[in-house]
Design a protein around this motif. Structure first.
Motif, mmCIF file in Angstrom:
data_model
loop_
_atom_site.group_PDB
_atom_site.id
_atom_site.type_symbol
_atom_site.label_atom_id
_atom_site.label_comp_id
_atom_site.label_asym_id
_atom_site.label_seq_id
_atom_site.Cartn_x
_atom_site.Cartn_y
_atom_site.Cartn_z
ATOM 1 N N THR A 64 27.829 39.339 41.801
ATOM 2 C CA THR A 64 27.888 40.058 40.526
ATOM 3 C C THR A 64 29.328 40.254 40.084
ATOM 4 O O THR A 64 29.674 40.042 38.916
ATOM 5 C CB THR A 64 27.170 41.417 40.654
ATOM 6 N N LEU A 65 30.188 40.662 41.004
ATOM 7 C CA LEU A 65 31.614 40.828 40.690
ATOM 8 C C LEU A 65 32.215 39.507 40.230
ATOM 9 O O LEU A 65 33.007 39.457 39.277
ATOM 10 C CB LEU A 65 32.357 41.355 41.913
ATOM 11 N N ASP A 66 31.817 38.420 40.880
ATOM 12 C CA ASP A 66 32.337 37.096 40.522
ATOM 13 C C ASP A 66 31.841 36.619 39.163
ATOM 14 O O ASP A 66 32.375 35.656 38.608
ATOM 15 C CB ASP A 66 31.947 36.064 41.588
ATOM 16 N N SER A 67 30.800 37.292 38.624
ATOM 17 C CA SER A 67 30.277 36.923 37.303
ATOM 18 C C SER A 67 30.933 37.750 36.195
ATOM 19 O O SER A 67 30.398 37.854 35.095
ATOM 20 C CB SER A 67 28.751 37.110 37.262
ATOM 21 N N SER A 71 43.455 36.331 41.031
ATOM 22 C CA SER A 71 43.735 34.905 40.863
ATOM 23 C C SER A 71 42.471 34.099 40.602
ATOM 24 O O SER A 71 42.537 32.963 40.115
ATOM 25 C CB SER A 71 44.457 34.362 42.108
ATOM 26 N N LYS A 72 41.309 34.680 40.934
ATOM 27 C CA LYS A 72 40.043 33.956 40.767
ATOM 28 C C LYS A 72 39.221 34.482 39.597
ATOM 29 O O LYS A 72 38.196 33.897 39.249
ATOM 30 C CB LYS A 72 39.216 34.050 42.057
ATOM 31 N N ALA A 73 39.663 35.599 38.998
ATOM 32 C CA ALA A 73 38.884 36.235 37.927
ATOM 33 C C ALA A 73 39.469 35.908 36.566
ATOM 34 O O ALA A 73 40.666 35.625 36.433
ATOM 35 C CB ALA A 73 38.846 37.741 38.140
ATOM 36 N N ASN A 74 38.622 35.953 35.546
ATOM 37 C CA ASN A 74 39.102 35.771 34.185
ATOM 38 C C ASN A 74 40.076 36.903 33.835
ATOM 39 O O ASN A 74 39.824 38.066 34.155
ATOM 40 C CB ASN A 74 37.912 35.772 33.224
#
Length: 437
Positions: free
Chosen positions: A357-360, A373-376
């Motif tokens: 969910t966090l990654d979405s 570094s991996k998030a929008n």
């Protein structure tokens, strides 16, 4: 002797094959009861935003990992899901699992003896139970029984703004109500919709705008007293003022014509097309923006909160919200169906589900570190903003179902010219009747 040896050998081979098959079958069914069950699941993950896509994938992954469980899942828009759940609740015909909201809805379903407590299952996984943020389980807890855990964090009220348009027309990012009104006037003069609004489903204005705006005026303490009909009423002057402030936004043409005739999706399209300078929506809008906004709009979108209101009693550094939706489990489930339902709850809201969910680009009520570094970048901005923003009550989580419906309809009426005093009385009467006062 030869015949005996051949027979023994054949028997040994047969035993070996049986053992091998048995071991393979055990491997295939590891972690399952082996008993075939079917679970009905109702949810609101219907869109193409990153959050909905992620949750549907979690459901599909669970189905693959548990071939003994058949999931019959049905997605409905949020307002349709709420309405349908309350309809089947009245007939005691709940689905096996269903997305539900904390506080008012959970209390109503628990009062109707419709929910399955999850305490025992939750306590069996203390590393999961103990990693939620403070007070995350409060909205799902009644008399020491816990009925769900949040699958996200849902602040409901942010201003998403297109800085390119603000710079083009030399408009300041509003920090006060006067600055917001100046921005509205400037954008109107330049044929730009100041704030896109889609209130066809009638909860949008209440949840994303009014809950925070009203809190700015009345303060949270007053609202909670009015909810309990204990020392405050919705006919009090401060609430009438809050309604008047919202009506004044409408009179200033903050929203486009026909805002009560389009939904939240169409509202966001106006923003995506660059036709509006702002849109006010919940944290959930981030997943939609990241997935569907044109690059130019996404790259120039930033986030702030509704500005302070002069003379208001509320915390100007807050936004309305709840810890997030949970998965309710029907009281009727027993045996293998109950076990499978608990495992699905864990798959969707356990550590792996929370990470997905966090990654979405969706906020969560769970202690996980975000990797910038991996998030929008826009989600990183929202995540950082939330570190300094308090959560105030959202109206549709605290009011009775009847009062929520009256409030939603009343705000539509208000924005079309209805008298604030009349609408305040309708809300007061609905809440008092629901509480028997």
């Amino acid at each position: 002797m030869k015949k005996f040896t051949k027979a023994a050998l054949a028997a040994a081979v047969s035993v070996f094959m049986l053992v091998g098959c048995s071991n393979q079958e055990a491997a295939n069914n590891e972690g399952s009861t082996g008993e075939k069950v079917t679970l009905t699941v109702w949810h609101n993950w219907t869109g193409q935003d990153a959050k909905s896509v992620t949750m549907r994938k979690l459901l599909a992954d669970f189905q693959t990992a548990h071939p003994e469980v058949t999931l019959e899942d049905e997605g409905l828009p949020t307002d349709g899901l709420k309405t349908r759940l309350r309809t089947v609740a009245a007939a005691d015909e709940m689905p096996d699992l269903f997305v539900m909201w904390p506080d008012a809805m959970t209390k109503e379903f628990q009062k109707g003896d419709l929910l399955q407590p999850i305490n025992e299952f939750l306590d069996s996984k203390p590393e999961w139970r103990d990693n939620f943020i403070p007070n995350a389980l409060d909205g799902y807890t009644i008399d020491d029984n816990i009925y769900s855990v949040p699958m996200n964090l849902a602040p409901t009220s942010f201003i998403f703004y297109n800085k390119l348009l603000f710079d083009q027309y030399k408009v300041a990012i509003p920090k006060t109500w006067d600055e917001l009104m100046t921005a509205i006037d400037t954008f109107n003069k330049n044929d730009i919709i100041p704030i896109a609004l889609g209130n066809k489903t009638n909860w949008v204005a209440q949840s994303t705008i009014f809950s925070t705006l009203a809190d700015r005026v009345t303060g949270s303490d007053w609202f909670l007293k009015a909810v309990n009909q204990d020392g405050a009423k919705f006919t009090d002057p401060e609430f009438v003022k809050a309604l008047t402030v919202l009506q004044d936004l409408g009179k200033a043409k903050a929203f486009q014509d026909g805002f009560n005739g389009i939904d939240e999706t169409q509202m966001m399209q106006l923003y995506f097309q660059g036709k509006s300078a702002m849109v006010i929506d919940g944290g959930w809008a981030l997943a939609n923006l990241v997935s569907n906004a044109p690059k130019e709009v996404l790259d120039n979108t930033h986030i702030t909160i509704i500005p302070s209101i002069t003379g208001g009693k509320g915390d100007a550094g807050s936004t309305a919200g709840v810890v997030g939706t949970g998965l309710g489990i029907s009281k009727k489930l027993t045996g293998a169906k109950k076990d499978a339902a608990m495992e699905l709850l864990y798959a969707l809201s356990g550590p792996d589900g929370q990470q997905a969910t966090l990654d979405s680009s969706t906020l969560i009520s769970y202690n996980l570190e975000l990797d910038p570094s991996k998030a929008n970048p826009l989600f990183v901005e929202l995540h950082e903003l939330m570190k300094n923003v308090k959560i105030s009550p959202v109206y549709d989580a605290k009011l009775s179902s009847a009062a929520v419906e009256v409030t939603n309809n009343g705000l539509q009426e208000l924005l079309m010219g209805g008298k604030p005093e009349d609408i305040a009385k309708k809300i007061q009467d609905a809440q008092a009747k629901a509480l028997g006062k």
